[in-house]
Design a protein around this motif. Sequence first.
Motif, mmCIF file in Angstrom:
data_model
loop_
_atom_site.group_PDB
_atom_site.id
_atom_site.type_symbol
_atom_site.label_atom_id
_atom_site.label_comp_id
_atom_site.label_asym_id
_atom_site.label_seq_id
_atom_site.Cartn_x
_atom_site.Cartn_y
_atom_site.Cartn_z
ATOM 1 N N ILE A 1 0.982 -1.338 0.037
ATOM 2 C CA ILE A 1 -0.143 -0.005 0.040
ATOM 3 C C ILE A 1 0.824 1.143 -0.017
ATOM 4 O O ILE A 1 0.770 2.310 -0.633
ATOM 5 C CB ILE A 1 -0.873 -0.118 1.338
ATOM 6 C CG1 ILE A 1 -2.354 -1.047 1.100
ATOM 7 C CG2 ILE A 1 -1.536 1.314 1.426
ATOM 8 C CD1 ILE A 1 -2.934 -1.134 1.976
ATOM 9 N N VAL A 2 2.007 1.305 0.675
ATOM 10 C CA VAL A 2 2.716 2.629 0.775
ATOM 11 C C VAL A 2 3.575 2.565 -0.432
ATOM 12 O O VAL A 2 3.541 3.907 -0.920
ATOM 13 C CB VAL A 2 3.865 2.270 1.873
ATOM 14 C CG1 VAL A 2 4.974 3.508 1.805
ATOM 15 C CG2 VAL A 2 3.185 2.408 3.380
ATOM 16 N N ALA A 3 3.890 1.395 -1.056
ATOM 17 C CA ALA A 3 4.539 1.845 -2.399
ATOM 18 C C ALA A 3 3.561 2.274 -3.443
ATOM 19 O O ALA A 3 3.969 3.137 -4.285
ATOM 20 C CB ALA A 3 5.317 0.473 -2.860
ATOM 21 N N ILE A 4 2.304 1.953 -3.390
ATOM 22 C CA ILE A 4 1.255 2.073 -4.527
ATOM 23 C C ILE A 4 1.014 3.489 -4.327
ATOM 24 O O ILE A 4 1.065 4.545 -5.217
ATOM 25 C CB ILE A 4 0.240 1.272 -4.410
ATOM 26 C CG1 ILE A 4 0.539 -0.522 -5.011
ATOM 27 C CG2 ILE A 4 -1.075 1.733 -5.512
ATOM 28 C CD1 ILE A 4 -0.564 -1.292 -4.795
ATOM 29 N N PHE A 5 0.557 3.847 -3.033
ATOM 30 C CA PHE A 5 0.016 5.232 -2.791
ATOM 31 C C PHE A 5 1.215 6.216 -2.210
ATOM 32 O O PHE A 5 0.809 7.131 -1.428
ATOM 33 C CB PHE A 5 -0.990 5.060 -1.754
ATOM 34 C CG PHE A 5 -2.083 4.409 -2.452
ATOM 35 C CD1 PHE A 5 -2.982 5.054 -3.076
ATOM 36 C CD2 PHE A 5 -2.369 3.104 -1.859
ATOM 37 C CE1 PHE A 5 -4.175 4.460 -3.766
ATOM 38 C CE2 PHE A 5 -3.623 2.137 -2.486
ATOM 39 C CZ PHE A 5 -4.157 2.770 -3.181
ATOM 40 N N ALA B 1 9.376 4.693 0.282
ATOM 41 C CA ALA B 1 8.120 4.732 -0.349
ATOM 42 C C ALA B 1 8.130 4.292 -1.883
ATOM 43 O O ALA B 1 7.779 3.480 -2.271
ATOM 44 C CB ALA B 1 7.252 5.618 0.025
ATOM 45 N N PHE B 2 8.852 5.350 -2.472
ATOM 46 C CA PHE B 2 9.026 5.263 -4.114
ATOM 47 C C PHE B 2 9.912 4.141 -4.354
ATOM 48 O O PHE B 2 9.662 3.367 -5.364
ATOM 49 C CB PHE B 2 9.470 6.595 -4.662
ATOM 50 C CG PHE B 2 8.282 7.551 -4.754
ATOM 51 C CD1 PHE B 2 7.460 7.739 -5.836
ATOM 52 C CD2 PHE B 2 8.121 8.377 -3.616
ATOM 53 C CE1 PHE B 2 6.799 8.524 -6.049
ATOM 54 C CE2 PHE B 2 7.063 9.612 -3.780
ATOM 55 C CZ PHE B 2 6.357 9.622 -4.945
ATOM 56 N N GLY B 3 11.074 3.992 -3.568
ATOM 57 C CA GLY B 3 11.930 2.865 -3.798
ATOM 58 C C GLY B 3 11.130 1.380 -3.887
ATOM 59 O O GLY B 3 11.737 0.543 -4.474
ATOM 60 N N GLY B 4 10.049 1.363 -3.115
ATOM 61 C CA GLY B 4 9.412 0.092 -2.837
ATOM 62 C C GLY B 4 8.890 -0.109 -4.097
ATOM 63 O O GLY B 4 8.425 -1.495 -4.503
ATOM 64 N N ARG B 5 8.429 0.526 -4.871
ATOM 65 C CA ARG B 5 8.137 0.429 -6.406
ATOM 66 C C ARG B 5 8.872 -0.424 -7.112
ATOM 67 O O ARG B 5 8.332 -1.361 -7.706
ATOM 68 C CB ARG B 5 7.251 1.378 -7.149
ATOM 69 C CG ARG B 5 6.167 2.303 -6.345
ATOM 70 C CD ARG B 5 5.970 3.571 -7.155
ATOM 71 N NE ARG B 5 4.735 4.122 -6.386
ATOM 72 C CZ ARG B 5 4.413 5.418 -6.957
ATOM 73 N NH1 ARG B 5 4.833 6.039 -8.231
ATOM 74 N NH2 ARG B 5 3.251 6.029 -6.518
ATOM 75 N N TYR B 6 10.196 0.249 -7.120
ATOM 76 C CA TYR B 6 11.245 -0.537 -8.080
ATOM 77 C C TYR B 6 11.723 -1.867 -7.407
ATOM 78 O O TYR B 6 11.632 -2.864 -8.063
ATOM 79 C CB TYR B 6 12.392 0.366 -8.059
ATOM 80 C CG TYR B 6 12.279 1.817 -8.759
ATOM 81 C CD1 TYR B 6 11.985 1.802 -9.932
ATOM 82 C CD2 TYR B 6 11.917 2.927 -8.003
ATOM 83 C CE1 TYR B 6 11.980 3.143 -10.708
ATOM 84 C CE2 TYR B 6 11.832 4.045 -8.665
ATOM 85 C CZ TYR B 6 11.469 4.131 -10.062
ATOM 86 O OH TYR B 6 11.315 5.319 -10.991
ATOM 87 N N SER B 7 11.641 -1.992 -5.925
ATOM 88 C CA SER B 7 12.187 -3.297 -5.291
ATOM 89 C C SER B 7 11.040 -4.250 -5.796
ATOM 90 O O SER B 7 11.466 -5.441 -6.104
ATOM 91 C CB SER B 7 12.525 -2.988 -4.038
ATOM 92 O OG SER B 7 13.630 -2.212 -3.786
ATOM 93 N N LEU B 8 9.876 -3.900 -5.476
ATOM 94 C CA LEU B 8 8.654 -4.893 -5.558
ATOM 95 C C LEU B 8 8.601 -5.035 -6.885
ATOM 96 O O LEU B 8 8.224 -6.436 -7.248
ATOM 97 C CB LEU B 8 7.340 -4.612 -4.985
ATOM 98 C CG LEU B 8 7.608 -4.159 -3.453
ATOM 99 C CD1 LEU B 8 6.367 -3.559 -2.770
ATOM 100 C CD2 LEU B 8 7.657 -5.714 -2.664
ATOM 101 N N THR B 9 8.658 -4.411 -7.813
ATOM 102 C CA THR B 9 8.811 -4.729 -9.309
ATOM 103 C C THR B 9 9.565 -5.618 -9.759
ATOM 104 O O THR B 9 9.234 -6.574 -10.508
ATOM 105 C CB THR B 9 8.652 -3.337 -10.162
ATOM 106 O OG1 THR B 9 7.396 -2.239 -9.806
ATOM 107 C CG2 THR B 9 8.510 -3.523 -11.716
#
Length: 279
Positions: free
Chosen positions: A28-32, A73-81
């Motif tokens: 949720i933190v990564a998406i939002f 938070a934004f880095g989570g998008r890259y790591s999770l992707t």
Amino acid sequence: MKIPHVLQKLFRRRIVLVAAICLLLVVIVAIFASVLTPFDPNDTAVSQRLSKPTMEHILGTDELGRDLFARIAFGGRYSLTIAALTAGGAIVFGTLFGLLAGFFRKLDAPVMRVVDAMMSFPDILLAIALVAILGPSMLNVVLALVLVYTPRVARVVRASTLVVRELLFVEAARALGVSTGRILWRHILPNLMSPILVQTSFIFAYAILAEAALSFLGVGVPPEIPTWGTMVAGSQQYAQQALWIVLFPGLAIILTALSLQLLGDGVRDLLDPRLKKSL
């Protein structure tokens, strides 16, 4: 089996429920991320560099004055992707090779010899070598990790296929003249979903750790991409001055990987109670 009943059994152990909640919060933190923080992860403010956590910057700032919460938070998008693409690619190719090796006897030896050769190298060393050959980029890191973890899936799928192909309903399908493709798709593959789902959760966790390790060693994604691994790698020299710039990205990596591992254990125990172990 109804979905609510499955979830009730899966979350019967509190530690699995806690892991699922933690993982959901990370996603949720990564998406939002753009809604949860007003800061851009790449905006610098040198006058506020290495600031301690405050009401304005709840996790502090890094060596360039960038808001640490925004970067995590934004880095989570890259790591999770990266982890999701790695898990998806490894599952697709590993399942394909495992099915072929397990069902067709002539393909078993050559496919598994290649798999054994790849698994003879430590995962991280093989990943480093592949990224060094391909070059440092997000796509190349994904390709390298897919190549690293595909053999792991292939071995598990092959072992399960060897068992399923000898069952009576598969023999009956052969006797009725059902095509090989249909047997693989409709009769064997559905019975392999349990180990495949478990492997998916584990590889997702392994990929997060592997990406962080590659970035820490300087052979992962480029430093300008704020993954959790690049944050830890770029901030290690300032750790004695400002522990939080290494601590919080490291906690994000540990929390996500541990949650995935615990959730994978829960799924494994749900699908195969014989393997159940107490946590």
